[in-house]
Design an enzyme around this catalytic site. Structure first.
Site, PDB file in Angstrom:
ATOM      1  N   HIS A   1       0.810  -1.213   0.000  1.00 21.95           N
ATOM      2  CA  HIS A   1       0.000   0.000   0.000  1.00 21.95           C
ATOM      3  C   HIS A   1       0.847   1.269   0.000  1.00 21.95           C
ATOM      4  O   HIS A   1       0.319   2.360  -0.252  1.00 21.95           O
ATOM      5  CB  HIS A   1      -0.907  -0.003   1.237  1.00 21.95           C
ATOM      6  CG  HIS A   1      -2.324   0.385   0.959  1.00 21.95           C
ATOM      7  ND1 HIS A   1      -2.883   0.415  -0.307  1.00 21.95           N
ATOM      8  CD2 HIS A   1      -3.321   0.779   1.806  1.00 21.95           C
ATOM      9  CE1 HIS A   1      -4.150   0.797  -0.225  1.00 21.95           C
ATOM     10  NE2 HIS A   1      -4.437   1.037   1.048  1.00 21.95           N
TER      11      HIS A   1
ATOM     12  N   ASN B   1      -6.865   6.541   3.848  1.00 23.85           N
ATOM     13  CA  ASN B   1      -8.289   6.822   3.641  1.00 23.85           C
ATOM     14  C   ASN B   1      -8.637   8.305   3.664  1.00 23.85           C
ATOM     15  O   ASN B   1      -9.719   8.682   3.218  1.00 23.85           O
ATOM     16  CB  ASN B   1      -9.129   6.100   4.700  1.00 23.85           C
ATOM     17  CG  ASN B   1      -9.106   4.588   4.516  1.00 23.85           C
ATOM     18  OD1 ASN B   1      -8.432   4.079   3.622  1.00 23.85           O
ATOM     19  ND2 ASN B   1      -9.842   3.886   5.344  1.00 23.85           N
TER      20      ASN B   1
ATOM     21  N   ASP C   1      -0.956   2.437  -5.573  1.00 24.56           N
ATOM     22  CA  ASP C   1      -0.908   0.997  -5.813  1.00 24.56           C
ATOM     23  C   ASP C   1      -2.221   0.503  -6.405  1.00 24.56           C
ATOM     24  O   ASP C   1      -3.279   1.079  -6.173  1.00 24.56           O
ATOM     25  CB  ASP C   1      -0.635   0.263  -4.506  1.00 24.56           C
ATOM     26  CG  ASP C   1      -1.685   0.577  -3.451  1.00 24.56           C
ATOM     27  OD1 ASP C   1      -2.541  -0.280  -3.187  1.00 24.56           O
ATOM     28  OD2 ASP C   1      -1.668   1.696  -2.896  1.00 24.56           O
TER      29      ASP C   1
ATOM     30  N   ASN D   1      -9.048   3.420  -1.710  1.00 23.19           N
ATOM     31  CA  ASN D   1      -9.690   4.368  -0.794  1.00 23.19           C
ATOM     32  C   ASN D   1      -9.029   5.738  -0.759  1.00 23.19           C
ATOM     33  O   ASN D   1      -9.692   6.755  -0.533  1.00 23.19           O
ATOM     34  CB  ASN D   1      -9.756   3.776   0.612  1.00 23.19           C
ATOM     35  CG  ASN D   1     -10.804   2.684   0.720  1.00 23.19           C
ATOM     36  OD1 ASN D   1     -11.814   2.711   0.017  1.00 23.19           O
ATOM     37  ND2 ASN D   1     -10.567   1.724   1.596  1.00 23.19           N
TER      38      ASN D   1
END
Length: 218
Positions: A41, A88, A113, A134
Site C-alpha cells: 500500500h 483513507n 498501488d 480508498n
C-alpha cells in the site's frame, strides 16, 4: 548603454530570478509510519522517495497535513506531496494544497498501488474512478472531480479469494517480487516528468505495461 537600457536590463534580470509559480502537484499515496514502509500500500511513497533521490530534492516539510517538497520536473515547478493522514483521508492533504496553489485537477498527478495489476506493471490514465482504492476515492470526494491524471503501480492480486484485502495490501513486497517492483518504481519516476512535460499520451506510450524483457540467448 543609456541609463534607460541599464534599468531595463536590471528589471529583466529581476524577472529572470523570480521563481515561476507552482503549477503541478505530484502526490504519492501511502501510510505514515516505519511499520508500513515496505508494504504494498506504500508504493506511492516508494515512487516519491525514488523521485526525490533522482532529482536530489527533499520531501520533508510539514504542510497541508503532508510531507512536501519542491522540484522542477518537465520544465514546471512542482509541489511534491506525501499525505500523512493515512490512506483513507489522503484527500485532505491534496485538497488543501490544490486550494492554496489554485491547481486544477488536470495538473494533479496521483501515484498509487493497484491490486488489479501484476507486480511490475504500470497503468497511466488521464482520469477515472477510484477503482476501489480508498485514498483515490477520498481525493475524488475532496476535489469534487475524478479528472486528474494518475500512475497506477501494480502490487498483484490477493493470493486467493478468501484472503483479507486489508491484510494483503498491508503485507510486505516479497524478496522475489522486489526486482519487478523496483523496475516499476524506476519507470514511474521517468513517467512523472514525461507526463508533465509532454502529456498523458506520451507517458502512456513510453511507460504503460511491463518493462520489456531481454531476449534469451539460444
Amino acid at each position: 548603454m543609456s541609463i534607460f537600457d541599464i534599468f531595463a536590463k536590471l528589471e529583466q534580470e529581476k524577472k529572470d530570478k523570480t521563481p515561476q509559480p507552482i503549477d503541478w502537484l505530484v502526490v504519492g499515496l501511502g501510510n505514515p509510519g516505519i511499520q508500513y514502509t515496505n508494504t504494498r500500500h506504500n508504493t506511492g511513497f516508494r515512487v516519491m522517495d525514488a523521485l526525490c533521490k533522482k532529482h536530489n530534492v527533499r520531501c520533508d516539510r510539514h504542510k497541508f497535513k503532508a510531507l512536501t517538497g519542491e522540484a522542477v520536473l518537465g520544465g514546471h515547478r512542482v509541489l511534491l506531496v506525501k499525505p500523512q493522514t493515512y490512506m483513507n483521508l489522503s484527500g485532505e492533504a491534496v485538497g488543501a494544497a490544490a486550494d492554496f496553489y489554485k491547481i486544477p485537477p488536470e495538473h494533479i498527478l496521483v501515484i498509487f498501488d493497484d491490486i488489479s495489476l501484476p507486480v511490475g506493471t504500470l497503468r497511466i490514465r488521464p482520469k477515472g474512478s477510484a477503482g476501489g482504492q480508498n485514498g483515490v476515492k477520498d481525493i475524488i470526494a475532496e476535489l469534487g472531480s475524478d479528472q486528474f491524471p494518475r500512475i497506477k503501480v501494480g502490487i498483484g492480486a490477493k493470493p486467493h479469494p478468501d484472503y483479507d484485502l486489508a491484510d494483503w495490501v498491508l503485507s510486505n513486497v516479497t524478496e522475489e517480487e522486489m526486482p519487478a517492483m523496483n523496475d516499476a518504481v524506476d519507470r514511474a519516476v521517468l513517467a512523472v516528468s514525461e507526463l508533465i512535460e509532454n502529456g498523458v499520451h506520451a507517458a502512456t506510450q513510453k511507460y504503460n505495461g511491463k518493462a520489456a524483457q531481454p531476449k534469451q540467448c539460444k
